[in-house]
Design a protein around this motif. Sequence first.
Motif, short mmCIF file in Angstrom:
data_model
loop_
_atom_site.label_atom_id
_atom_site.label_comp_id
_atom_site.label_asym_id
_atom_site.label_seq_id
_atom_site.Cartn_x
_atom_site.Cartn_y
_atom_site.Cartn_z
N SER A 142 32.93 41.48 42.91
CA SER A 142 32.57 40.22 43.57
C SER A 142 33.72 39.23 43.62
CB SER A 142 31.38 39.58 42.86
OG SER A 142 31.74 39.12 41.57
N VAL A 143 34.87 39.58 43.04
CA VAL A 143 36.03 38.68 43.01
C VAL A 143 37.27 39.46 43.42
CG1 VAL A 143 35.08 37.17 41.25
CG2 VAL A 143 36.43 39.16 40.56
N ARG A 144 38.30 38.72 43.79
CA ARG A 144 39.58 39.33 44.12
C ARG A 144 40.47 39.27 42.89
NH1 ARG A 144 41.49 43.00 47.32
NH2 ARG A 144 39.99 42.15 48.84
N LEU A 145 40.77 40.43 42.32
CA LEU A 145 41.62 40.51 41.13
C LEU A 145 43.09 40.49 41.52
CD1 LEU A 145 39.67 43.34 39.28
CD2 LEU A 145 39.66 40.91 38.69
N PRO A 146 43.94 39.97 40.66
CA PRO A 146 45.38 40.00 40.96
C PRO A 146 45.89 41.44 40.92
CG PRO A 146 45.00 39.25 38.72
CD PRO A 146 43.65 39.36 39.36
N PRO A 147 47.00 41.72 41.58
CA PRO A 147 47.59 43.07 41.52
C PRO A 147 47.85 43.50 40.09
CG PRO A 147 48.67 41.73 43.21
CD PRO A 147 47.79 40.81 42.42
N VAL A 148 47.72 44.78 39.84
CA VAL A 148 47.87 45.31 38.48
C VAL A 148 49.20 44.91 37.86
CG1 VAL A 148 48.04 47.43 37.11
CG2 VAL A 148 46.34 47.26 38.93
N LYS A 149 50.27 44.92 38.65
CA LYS A 149 51.61 44.67 38.10
C LYS A 149 51.81 43.25 37.58
CE LYS A 149 53.57 43.72 42.68
NZ LYS A 149 54.59 44.14 43.67
N VAL A 150 50.94 42.31 37.97
CA VAL A 150 51.11 40.92 37.50
C VAL A 150 49.95 40.46 36.62
CG1 VAL A 150 52.48 40.31 39.51
CG2 VAL A 150 50.01 39.91 39.54
N ARG A 151 49.05 41.34 36.29
CA ARG A 151 47.87 40.93 35.52
C ARG A 151 48.19 40.44 34.12
NH1 ARG A 151 43.36 45.50 37.35
NH2 ARG A 151 43.34 44.86 39.56
N ARG A 179 26.19 37.91 47.65
CA ARG A 179 27.35 38.37 48.42
C ARG A 179 27.66 39.84 48.13
NH1 ARG A 179 30.76 34.95 51.05
NH2 ARG A 179 30.47 32.71 50.78
N THR A 180 28.06 40.52 49.19
CA THR A 180 28.55 41.89 49.03
C THR A 180 30.03 41.94 49.36
OG1 THR A 180 27.92 42.40 51.31
CG2 THR A 180 26.30 42.90 49.59
N ASP A 181 30.59 40.76 49.67
CA ASP A 181 32.01 40.68 50.01
C ASP A 181 32.76 39.89 48.95
OD1 ASP A 181 30.78 38.29 50.56
OD2 ASP A 181 32.03 37.84 52.30
N LYS A 182 34.06 39.85 49.08
CA LYS A 182 34.91 39.05 48.22
C LYS A 182 36.10 38.58 49.04
CE LYS A 182 37.18 43.20 46.39
NZ LYS A 182 37.46 43.98 45.17
N PRO A 183 36.83 37.58 48.58
CA PRO A 183 37.99 37.11 49.35
C PRO A 183 38.96 38.24 49.64
CG PRO A 183 37.50 35.60 47.56
CD PRO A 183 36.64 36.81 47.35
N LYS A 221 42.57 48.76 34.23
CA LYS A 221 41.30 49.45 34.48
C LYS A 221 40.15 48.47 34.73
CE LYS A 221 42.42 53.61 31.82
NZ LYS A 221 43.83 53.27 31.60
N LEU A 222 40.46 47.26 35.13
CA LEU A 222 39.41 46.25 35.31
C LEU A 222 38.42 46.64 36.40
CD1 LEU A 222 41.34 42.87 35.00
CD2 LEU A 222 39.99 44.07 33.28
N GLU A 223 38.89 47.32 37.43
CA GLU A 223 37.99 47.70 38.54
C GLU A 223 36.86 48.60 38.06
OE1 GLU A 223 41.78 46.44 40.47
OE2 GLU A 223 41.21 47.60 38.71
N SER A 248 47.66 34.70 35.85
CA SER A 248 47.37 35.41 37.09
C SER A 248 45.96 35.10 37.54
CB SER A 248 47.55 36.92 36.89
OG SER A 248 46.83 37.37 35.76
N GLY A 249 45.80 34.84 38.83
CA GLY A 249 44.55 34.28 39.33
C GLY A 249 43.49 35.28 39.73
N VAL A 250 42.25 34.92 39.44
CA VAL A 250 41.07 35.65 39.91
C VAL A 250 40.39 34.74 40.93
CG1 VAL A 250 38.86 36.69 39.27
CG2 VAL A 250 40.80 36.80 37.69
N THR A 251 40.28 35.18 42.17
CA THR A 251 39.78 34.34 43.24
C THR A 251 38.41 34.80 43.70
OG1 THR A 251 42.06 34.02 43.99
CG2 THR A 251 40.32 33.37 45.51
N GLY A 252 37.52 33.84 43.90
CA GLY A 252 36.16 34.16 44.36
C GLY A 252 35.62 33.05 45.24
N PHE A 253 34.51 33.33 45.90
CA PHE A 253 33.86 32.30 46.70
C PHE A 253 33.15 31.31 45.79
CE2 PHE A 253 34.17 35.77 49.85
CZ PHE A 253 34.81 35.07 50.87
N ALA A 254 33.19 30.04 46.17
CA ALA A 254 32.67 28.97 45.32
C ALA A 254 31.19 29.15 45.00
CB ALA A 254 32.90 27.61 45.98
#
Length: 275
Positions: free
Chosen positions: A208-217, A157-161, A121-123, A222-228
């Motif tokens: 603001s970040v790209r969360l890993p898929p629920v099944k691997v969280r 930013r309004t976008d994410k990777p 439920k992180l989203e 598991s990685g959380v990716t964002g713009f530097a």
Amino acid sequence: MLVLTDHSKSGSTETFPQKDFIEGAKMLADRVDPPTKSAGTLHKLLTVVVQVAIEDTENTYTEQDVAYAYRKLVRLAKARVTKWQSDSAACDLFLADKEENGRRAGWLSKVQREQDKRLDKLEQSDFVVFTRGTDPTQALNIMTYETFGGVWPGPQRTDKPTEEQAGVQTGFGIKSTSQGRLEEWSLGTLDGFSTGGYMLIAAAKPTSVRLPPVKVRGAGESGVTGFADQRLLGVAILKAGPKSTADPLERAIEGVMKQGQDNAASALRDAILHR
């Protein structure tokens, strides 16, 4: 191409193209400053420079060019040692601040433990908490700028990777994109990290970040990716890693060699300008 002078005979001025980078590095081992004695980390660095010079099809390099480039990279490594020591001292000051840094680290850690119970439920959360182990320089930069990668904050930013960008970063470590540089943190609690480094804990909006898929969280790091340049909602230094017992200069040279081909090529181009 690399052209060397034959020093096997006294007073020889005969030159020849060097094609074997291993042999070329051995020939130059006692002609550079500091000498490498054909072994060790310094010699690995010299070997990279010689290899890049030989494989360059556009430029012709000399022994003096290689010596200049090698010496420049050694100076770069020495400068990194000095900066690491200074940045480590600054990070230790953050750790010693129990009032601000300590309180924030404790609160974020508590939130992360609660977060582990509702990973699916992180989203819908107000924010997501993640951790990262890094060297003292980037740790200090992240603390200073309070951004995902420790760089100057960009526009809001309004976008994410994209999912594709995040997947490449996770699998192959590719950071550059047309939208900006990417960085990756860990959604879960990290148990170990680099010697001489620091563990950071931070929070950001899930949007603001790209969360890993629920099944691997819940699996590993598991990685959380964002713009530097993405702003963080809060960040603290959680703890320091074990102090290194290795030679600081050797560690710095190893770091320079992680981008060895690029660093060597840049130093060789600089050598041409300084002939």
